[in-house]
Enzyme design. Structure first.
Site, short mmCIF file in Angstrom:
data_model
loop_
_atom_site.label_atom_id
_atom_site.label_comp_id
_atom_site.label_asym_id
_atom_site.label_seq_id
_atom_site.Cartn_x
_atom_site.Cartn_y
_atom_site.Cartn_z
N ARG A 126 30.29 3.05 -16.36
CA ARG A 126 31.74 2.93 -16.25
C ARG A 126 32.38 2.87 -17.65
NH1 ARG A 126 34.58 3.80 -11.39
NH2 ARG A 126 36.31 2.76 -12.41
N ARG A 143 36.48 10.33 -20.08
CA ARG A 143 37.83 10.61 -19.57
C ARG A 143 38.83 10.68 -20.71
NH1 ARG A 143 37.35 6.56 -14.29
NH2 ARG A 143 36.69 8.13 -12.76
N ASN A 163 40.13 13.10 -13.00
CA ASN A 163 39.50 12.31 -14.07
C ASN A 163 38.01 12.62 -14.23
OD1 ASN A 163 38.63 11.10 -11.74
ND2 ASN A 163 39.85 9.24 -12.00
N HIS A 166 33.18 10.72 -10.80
CA HIS A 166 33.11 9.53 -9.97
C HIS A 166 31.92 8.70 -10.44
CE1 HIS A 166 32.79 6.74 -6.67
NE2 HIS A 166 31.49 6.96 -6.75
P1 IDP Z 1 37.57 5.29 -9.92
O1 IDP Z 1 37.28 6.74 -9.63
O2 IDP Z 1 37.82 5.07 -11.39
O3 IDP Z 1 36.51 4.37 -9.38
P2 IDP Z 1 39.29 4.41 -7.70
O4 IDP Z 1 40.32 3.33 -7.82
O5 IDP Z 1 38.05 4.11 -6.96
O6 IDP Z 1 38.96 4.95 -9.19
O7 IDP Z 1 40.05 5.65 -7.03
C1 IDP Z 1 39.35 6.76 -6.58
C2 IDP Z 1 40.03 8.03 -7.08
O8 IDP Z 1 41.31 8.17 -6.49
C3 IDP Z 1 40.30 8.08 -8.59
O9 IDP Z 1 39.18 8.48 -9.35
C4 IDP Z 1 41.43 9.10 -8.65
O10 IDP Z 1 40.92 10.43 -8.63
C5 IDP Z 1 42.19 8.85 -7.35
N1 IDP Z 1 43.38 8.00 -7.52
C6 IDP Z 1 43.39 6.66 -7.74
N2 IDP Z 1 44.66 6.20 -7.81
C7 IDP Z 1 45.46 7.28 -7.61
C8 IDP Z 1 46.91 7.47 -7.56
O11 IDP Z 1 47.73 6.55 -7.73
N3 IDP Z 1 47.35 8.73 -7.34
C9 IDP Z 1 46.51 9.79 -7.17
N4 IDP Z 1 45.18 9.65 -7.22
C10 IDP Z 1 44.66 8.42 -7.43
MG MG Z 2 36.07 3.84 -7.43
#
Ligand code: IDP
Ligand code: MG
Length: 197
Positions: A126, A143, A163, A166
């Site tokens: 991470r 990122r 981004n 995952h």
């Molecule tokens: P992470 O990928 O860093 O673990 P998470 O909070 O688990 O982030 O969210 C999953 C994915 O959802 C993110 O990687 C991103 O692609 C998408 N995402 C998160 N928040 C938003 C938002 O506010 N708008 C659009 N896409 C979002």
């Molecule tokens: Mg996540």
């Protein structure tokens, strides 16, 4: 308790990472930090697979909605704007829509899935990947070095924040995701020079 060196995490290069030609760069950054790739495959996910990858519980979906509202407020937009963009100000409904965009995006092109092993691999990965929002990610993180997306833009365009990667957030999430994506596949064991011997 498992030996610290045995800790494993799950990583997926998302469609934008593959299409930007970053597969090699991403693997390199894990390997150069002495993390070990123990399973690796390119594949194209089905809608069902992605639907079962992201949590379905209300809490997780609402959290996505809360994050979205948080971004709106941070940039001087209000619940009224949220309602205009999402047709609802119910954060569960907003979260459901973001989750839906994610599913569509993740099946749009091939991805690369892998299991990464090493001391504190969940946290280390991470850290190497950087925070969820690329525009906030420091230089030196994957990122931060290769993407610049923000939810402000993504939400208007009705797509997920792009981004590149995952990566599991907790050891529990890692266990569930490794089982989901590699349950019937081989996780390899080998000794890395300088680390394991
Ligand atoms: P992470 O990928 O860093 O673990 P998470 O909070 O688990 O982030 O969210 C999953 C994915 O959802 C993110 O990687 C991103 O692609 C998408 N995402 C998160 N928040 C938003 C938002 O506010 N708008 C659009 N896409 C979002
Ligand atoms: Mg996540």
């Amino acid at each position: 308790m498992i030996h610290p060196k045995e800790e494993k995490t799950f990583v997926m290069v998302k469609p934008d990472g593959v299409r930007k030609g970053l597969v090699g760069e991403i693997i390199k950054r894990f390997e150069q930090r002495d993390l070990k790739i123990v399973a690796l495959e390119m594949f194209q996910a089905t809608r069902d697979q992605i639907d079962n990858h992201y949590p379905k519980d209300e809490k997780w979906i609402r959290r996505l909605g809360e994050k979205t509202l948080g971004t709106y407020e941070k940039y001087g937009r209000t619940v009224v704007d949220l309602e205009k963009d999402f047709g609802s100000s119910d954060l569960l409904e907003v979260g459901k829509q973001v989750r839906g965009w994610l599913v569509e995006f993740m099946i749009s092109a091939p991805m690369v899935r892998m299991v990464v092993q090493g001391v504190h691999s969940v946290d280390m990965v991470r850290k190497i990947v950087g925070p969820t929002m690329p525009y906030m990610a420091d230089m030196g993180t994957i990122r931060g070095d290769f993407s610049v997306d923000s939810p402000l833009m993504a939400n208007v365009e009705r797509r997920p924040v792009q981004n590149l990667i995952h990566a599991s957030e907790t050891p529990e999430e890692a266990m569930h995701e490794i089982e989901h994506w590699f349950g019937t596949k081989t996780i390899y064991q080998y000794k890395r020079f300088g680390i394991d011997e």
